[in-house]
Design a protein around this motif. Structure first.
Motif: not given
Lengths: 311, 288
Positions: B222-236
């Motif tokens: 999320n930080t590097v790519l300025f996106t929210n889609w990284g949360s797709l690997v964050n189960i919590a």
């Protein structure tokens, strides 16, 4: 008589390797011994009957149920004793056998009762509250047998049941298997490398070689088929006796001057040999039927395919 | 087959229902698990938060008790969506600890001892076996999550009246649905890891690892790519979005859309099932 197992062009492939090659036949023996060298496909056949491997072609049936479509019904009727160590180390013998009985459908209270009885039956009564991890190899084999029979299966599949057992333990295992067979309530399929085990426990034998059935025969009938093959020991002049016998149509081979191996044609009977001996004033001191042992049958099968299934 | 006779006899008695036979597996698992006093103590501790919540609800509706305790009514926590959501968080966190203790011991001993052929040669399919093992966790987690929280909900409904019940029925649906989604995720993860990792402490640590590493990796993406889609690997994070939507009917600001969180959780469960199906076999076949 209902077939215990029926194989209909059953083929099993693991990757590119064909392990069972179009096996066919209906087998109705109460105690079938499964023989064959390593890699012949014995264990694969057993696992396929248990539904562990899907056939690449053809199918099989156990008591008329298809191994692909009705495997649950088949598993209700089967007790399986695997070849390798299979148990749960931190469980006591009684809990292990009881759980297996419950998984086979016995209500908990009856499962407990049967588990106690079965463990006593296989000789583990005193050790039933010990953890399986502490059992000796022989005891583990008995525990495996106990879990296989606790639910009273109609077909008991035993894969190398005497593996690693010392002679007394082997004898105990064999006598249990024979006892189970003698009840007539449970059919047996016994896979073993040990011809003696099969000879002692089974009435019929299936020999596999390179994924094919090369022999299926009833041991007793196979022996009876050799009734005309005799071994004689005589006192007196051998030569005229042999000549007379050959004139009757017998095939003779003389060993050591007094021992004769003889194959009788259909029309010649033992009494004809005795009259011949009396005429020639020869004493027949010993007369035995030469019976094919399982070893002979196995070796013949391994030498070359006998061509067709003799079911 | 009587003991004294020592002779073999076939079983001709009654049989249990085939559809519920998989429940034998959790029953035997509990006998082992509850043999540990530490686990039993931890399990009992899991009931303390619902007890505290019940006291809150009772006090909320008992002016006399508040008077005796000298607590002003406006200082009490309101019994609303946030109340139940917080307690669901607490219960699920405690459940997570239980799952890391119980989960690794469910399948790995069977695989280590080569016991699967014994199970699968019985009228028990691979699906039944997996269901039995997963239900050991599902039943245990149900006892400390949606069941006590639903009791709290109905306790509040009894105290506040039927009008409150119908007005807040969405909360009960959120409690049950939210808890079940979480239970499925955590149970499938624990059982899948138990099937793949034979050493129990490592399997337990990996359950934590999936959450921590997944969360860290997601935040990094999320930080590097300025996106929210990284949360797709964050189960919590995905669970948080799902719960927020279930309890409050709204998405989480600056995060994934609600549908993608649900899709991510379904995908995660699918991966766990795939891992499980790869491992749950009577015998491994070596293909040439």
């Amino acid at each position: 008589m209902q077939s215990v197992i029926e194989l209909d062009n059953l083929t099993i492939r693991f990757g590119r390797q064909t392990v069972l090659k179009g096996l066919k036949g209906a087998f109705s023996g109460r105690a079938i011994g499964l023989l064959g060298p390593n890699g012949a496909g014995k264990t694969t056949l057993l696992h396929t009957l248990l539904g562990f491997y899907p056939p690449a072609a053809g199918t099989g049936r156990v008591f008329g149920y298809d191994i692909q479509r009705e495997i649950k019904k088949i598993r209700h009727l089967i007790g399986y004793m695997p070849e390798n160590d299979s148990f749960i180390a931190d469980m006591t013998g009684i809990r292990f056998v009881r759980m297996m009985a419950e998984l086979s459908g016995l209500p908990p209270s009856l499962a407990l009762e049967r588990a106690h009885e079965t463990l006593f039956y296989v000789g583990l009564g005193e050790a039933r509250y010990r953890k399986l991890g502490t059992y000796s190899l022989g005891m583990k084999q008995m525990a495996k047998l106990a879990q296989a029979i606790v639910h009273g299966p109609k077909l008991l599949i035993l894969d190398e049941p005497t593996n690693g057992l010392d002679p007394p333990a082997r004898q105990r295992m064999i006598s249990l298997i024979r006892d189970i067979r003698a009840t007539g309530e449970t059919a047996l399929i016994l896979s073993s490398h040990l011809l003696r085990d099969v000879e002692e426990c089974c009435e019929e034998v299936m020999i596999l070689k390179e994924g094919e059935i090369v022999v299926y025969c009833n041991l007793e009938e196979e022996r009876k088929a050799n009734r005309k093959f005799l071994e004689l020991e005589i006192i007196g002049d051998t030569q005229p006796f042999v000549e007379m016998a050959e004139r009757l149509g017998c095939e003779c081979a003389v060993q050591g001057g007094y021992r004769i191996k003889m194959v009788l044609p259909e029309q010649v009977h033992i009494r004809d040999l005795y009259s011949l001996a009396a005429n020639k004033q020869i004493q027949i001191r010993k007369l035995n039927y030469k019976r094919d042992s399982l070893q002979d049958i196995f070796l013949k099968a391994m030498e070359g395919n006998r061509g067709s299934l003799q079911a | 087959m009587a003991v004294y006779k020592h002779s073999y006899q076939a079983y001709t008695g009654p049989l249990t229902s085939t559809s519920l036979r998989f429940l034998t597996l959790p029953r035997y698992a509990y006998q082992r698990i509850f043999g540990s006093r530490i686990f039993l103590a931890l399990f009992l501790v899991c009931f303390l938060p619902p007890l505290v919540a019940a006291v809150f609800i009772y006090l909320q509706h008992n002016a006399k008790a508040l008077q005796i305790l000298q607590i002003p009514i406006n200082e009490l926590i309101p019994i609303d969506a946030a109340f139940f959501q917080v307690f669901l968080y607490i219960q699920c966190s405690l459940g997570f600890i239980l799952a890391t203790l119980v989960g690794p011991g469910l399948v790995s001993p069977d695989l280590t001892n080569n016991a699967l052929p014994l199970y699968l040669s019985r009228p028990l399919t691979r699906r039944d076996y997996a269901l039995g093992k997963i239900s050991a966790l599902l039943i245990l987690l149900s006892l400390i999550t949606w069941i006590p929280l639903s009791l709290l909900f109905f306790f509040e409904a009894k105290m506040a009246g039927m009008e409150w019940l119908w007005k807040n029925i969405r909360l009960e649906i959120a409690i049950v649905t939210g808890a079940w989604i979480w239970m499925l995720v955590i149970s499938l993860l624990a059982v899948a890891l138990s099937a793949w990792v034979k050493w129990r402490p490592i399997a337990g640590a990996l359950i934590f690892g999936v959450f921590i590493v997944g969360g860290g990796f997601g935040a990094l993406v999320n930080t590097v790519l300025f996106t929210n889609w990284g949360s797709l690997v964050n189960i919590a994070a995905m669970m948080d979005i799902a719960w927020r939507w279930l309890f409050r009917g709204e998405g989480t600001p600056n995060s994934l859309p609600v549908w993608s969180a649900f899709a991510g959780l379904v995908g995660f469960c699918g991966v766990c099932l795939l891992l499980l199906s790869k491992k749950l076999k009577a015998y491994e076949v070596v293909r040439s």
